[in-house]
Scaffold this motif. Structure first.
Motif, PDB file in Angstrom:
ATOM      1  N   ASP A  64     -27.652  32.337  31.905  1.00  0.00           N
ATOM      2  CA  ASP A  64     -28.490  32.704  33.039  1.00  0.00           C
ATOM      3  C   ASP A  64     -28.354  31.852  34.295  1.00  0.00           C
ATOM      4  N   PHE A  65     -27.658  30.728  34.276  1.00  0.00           N
ATOM      5  CA  PHE A  65     -27.655  29.900  35.479  1.00  0.00           C
ATOM      6  C   PHE A  65     -26.395  30.022  36.327  1.00  0.00           C
ATOM      7  N   LEU A  66     -25.415  30.823  35.905  1.00  0.00           N
ATOM      8  CA  LEU A  66     -24.244  31.121  36.735  1.00  0.00           C
ATOM      9  C   LEU A  66     -24.150  32.630  36.944  1.00  0.00           C
ATOM     10  N   PRO A  67     -23.726  33.057  38.129  1.00  0.00           N
ATOM     11  CA  PRO A  67     -23.558  34.497  38.346  1.00  0.00           C
ATOM     12  C   PRO A  67     -22.399  35.040  37.513  1.00  0.00           C
ATOM     13  N   ILE A  68     -22.464  36.310  37.168  1.00  0.00           N
ATOM     14  CA  ILE A  68     -21.432  36.923  36.329  1.00  0.00           C
ATOM     15  C   ILE A  68     -20.092  36.962  37.039  1.00  0.00           C
ATOM     16  N   ILE A  69     -20.113  37.144  38.343  1.00  0.00           N
ATOM     17  CA  ILE A  69     -18.873  37.190  39.131  1.00  0.00           C
ATOM     18  C   ILE A  69     -18.832  35.962  40.036  1.00  0.00           C
ATOM     19  N   LEU A  70     -17.667  35.339  40.103  1.00  0.00           N
ATOM     20  CA  LEU A  70     -17.488  34.166  40.955  1.00  0.00           C
ATOM     21  C   LEU A  70     -17.790  34.530  42.410  1.00  0.00           C
ATOM     22  N   PRO A  71     -18.748  33.855  43.015  1.00  0.00           N
ATOM     23  CA  PRO A  71     -19.115  34.205  44.394  1.00  0.00           C
ATOM     24  C   PRO A  71     -18.022  33.820  45.396  1.00  0.00           C
ATOM     25  N   GLU A  72     -17.915  34.625  46.449  1.00  0.00           N
ATOM     26  CA  GLU A  72     -17.023  34.257  47.540  1.00  0.00           C
ATOM     27  C   GLU A  72     -17.600  33.013  48.210  1.00  0.00           C
ATOM     28  N   ASN A  73     -16.726  32.181  48.725  1.00  0.00           N
ATOM     29  CA  ASN A  73     -17.143  30.940  49.390  1.00  0.00           C
ATOM     30  C   ASN A  73     -18.035  30.078  48.498  1.00  0.00           C
ATOM     31  N   CYS A  74     -17.771  30.099  47.197  1.00  0.00           N
ATOM     32  CA  CYS A  74     -18.615  29.352  46.266  1.00  0.00           C
ATOM     33  C   CYS A  74     -18.554  27.846  46.527  1.00  0.00           C
ATOM     34  N   SER A  75     -17.445  27.376  47.092  1.00  0.00           N
ATOM     35  CA  SER A  75     -17.315  25.943  47.362  1.00  0.00           C
ATOM     36  C   SER A  75     -18.334  25.468  48.391  1.00  0.00           C
ATOM     37  N   GLU A  76     -18.895  26.391  49.163  1.00  0.00           N
ATOM     38  CA  GLU A  76     -19.889  26.037  50.170  1.00  0.00           C
ATOM     39  C   GLU A  76     -21.322  26.153  49.637  1.00  0.00           C
ATOM     40  N   ASP A  77     -21.459  26.594  48.400  1.00  0.00           N
ATOM     41  CA  ASP A  77     -22.769  26.787  47.785  1.00  0.00           C
ATOM     42  C   ASP A  77     -23.049  25.611  46.846  1.00  0.00           C
ATOM     43  N   GLU A  78     -23.816  24.649  47.328  1.00  0.00           N
ATOM     44  CA  GLU A  78     -24.058  23.421  46.565  1.00  0.00           C
ATOM     45  C   GLU A  78     -24.733  23.697  45.214  1.00  0.00           C
ATOM     46  N   PHE A  80     -24.544  26.419  43.380  1.00  0.00           N
ATOM     47  CA  PHE A  80     -23.543  26.990  42.473  1.00  0.00           C
ATOM     48  C   PHE A  80     -22.626  25.910  41.931  1.00  0.00           C
ATOM     49  N   MET A  81     -22.136  25.034  42.807  1.00  0.00           N
ATOM     50  CA  MET A  81     -21.197  23.992  42.378  1.00  0.00           C
ATOM     51  C   MET A  81     -21.853  23.054  41.361  1.00  0.00           C
ATOM     52  N   LYS A  82     -23.105  22.740  41.540  1.00  0.00           N
ATOM     53  CA  LYS A  82     -23.800  21.870  40.578  1.00  0.00           C
ATOM     54  C   LYS A  82     -24.003  22.589  39.245  1.00  0.00           C
ATOM     55  N   ASN A  83     -24.292  23.881  39.291  1.00  0.00           N
ATOM     56  CA  ASN A  83     -24.421  24.640  38.046  1.00  0.00           C
ATOM     57  C   ASN A  83     -23.073  24.784  37.345  1.00  0.00           C
ATOM     58  N   LEU A  84     -22.010  24.974  38.110  1.00  0.00           N
ATOM     59  CA  LEU A  84     -20.667  25.041  37.532  1.00  0.00           C
ATOM     60  C   LEU A  84     -20.313  23.713  36.866  1.00  0.00           C
ATOM     61  N   HIS A  85     -20.608  22.630  37.545  1.00  0.00           N
ATOM     62  CA  HIS A  85     -20.392  21.288  36.989  1.00  0.00           C
ATOM     63  C   HIS A  85     -21.132  21.141  35.657  1.00  0.00           C
ATOM     64  N   HIS A  86     -22.396  21.553  35.645  1.00  0.00           N
ATOM     65  CA  HIS A  86     -23.181  21.460  34.408  1.00  0.00           C
ATOM     66  C   HIS A  86     -22.537  22.270  33.289  1.00  0.00           C
ATOM     67  N   ALA A  87     -22.140  23.502  33.602  1.00  0.00           N
ATOM     68  CA  ALA A  87     -21.548  24.373  32.576  1.00  0.00           C
ATOM     69  C   ALA A  87     -20.248  23.796  32.031  1.00  0.00           C
ATOM     70  N   LEU A  88     -19.397  23.314  32.898  1.00  0.00           N
ATOM     71  CA  LEU A  88     -18.079  22.848  32.469  1.00  0.00           C
ATOM     72  C   LEU A  88     -18.093  21.470  31.820  1.00  0.00           C
ATOM     73  N   LEU A  89     -18.951  20.573  32.305  1.00  0.00           N
ATOM     74  CA  LEU A  89     -18.820  19.167  31.925  1.00  0.00           C
ATOM     75  C   LEU A  89     -20.032  18.540  31.250  1.00  0.00           C
ATOM     76  N   GLU A  90     -21.170  19.209  31.274  1.00  0.00           N
ATOM     77  CA  GLU A  90     -22.363  18.581  30.697  1.00  0.00           C
ATOM     78  C   GLU A  90     -22.883  19.278  29.450  1.00  0.00           C
ATOM     79  N   ILE A  91     -22.386  20.445  29.149  1.00  0.00           N
ATOM     80  CA  ILE A  91     -22.717  21.104  27.884  1.00  0.00           C
ATOM     81  C   ILE A  91     -21.653  20.691  26.881  1.00  0.00           C
TER      82      ILE A  91
END
Length: 133
Positions: A64-78, A80-91
């Protein structure tokens, strides 16, 4: 095992089947703290199979904390980037198994380490295959 690792793992049998992505069945999950590094995440985005990450999160009940489709300009969405970090490296998957979707072969995860080694029989089957030039 971090989900960033799951994103690249596949069955290592040389039977011509891809065996990717591996089905993830976690029986013990932990959360760890990892330093946020946006540059690293931006480099990983080009290599990441985002749909595989989303499916892995679904398999462990955390979709539930990441969108199903990678958002455009996701690098500018702080956020999103923090949630991606959590998903990839903290779980951290501590216990469970990875299952090849092609062969059904199960690879155990113990103490956070996936065992992708072949059995003796599997090793012999790989060694007996003709080598391509």
């Amino acid at each position: 095992m971090k989900l960033i690792t799951h994103n690249i793992l596949q069955n290592n049998m040389k039977d011509g089947k891809k065996g990717y992505p591996l089905v993830l069945q976690a029986t013990k999950i932990d959360k760890v703290i990892a330093e946020f590094n946006q540059e690293f995440l931006l480099r990983m985005l080009d290599r990441l199979e985002y749909h595989v990450l989303i499916h892995a999160l679904e398999m462990i009940g955390m979709k539930d904390f990441l969108p199903i489709i990678l958002p455009e300009n996701c690098s500018e969405d702080e956020a999103f980037m923090k949630n991606l970090h959590h998903a990839l490296l903290e779980i951290d998957i501590i216990e469970g198994e990875l299952i090849c979707p092609e062969s059904g072969r199960k690879f155990p995860i113990k103490d956070g380490i996936p065992n992708m080694l072949l059995t003796d029989e599997e090793e012999m089957a790989v060694d007996s295959e003709p080598k391509s030039k």
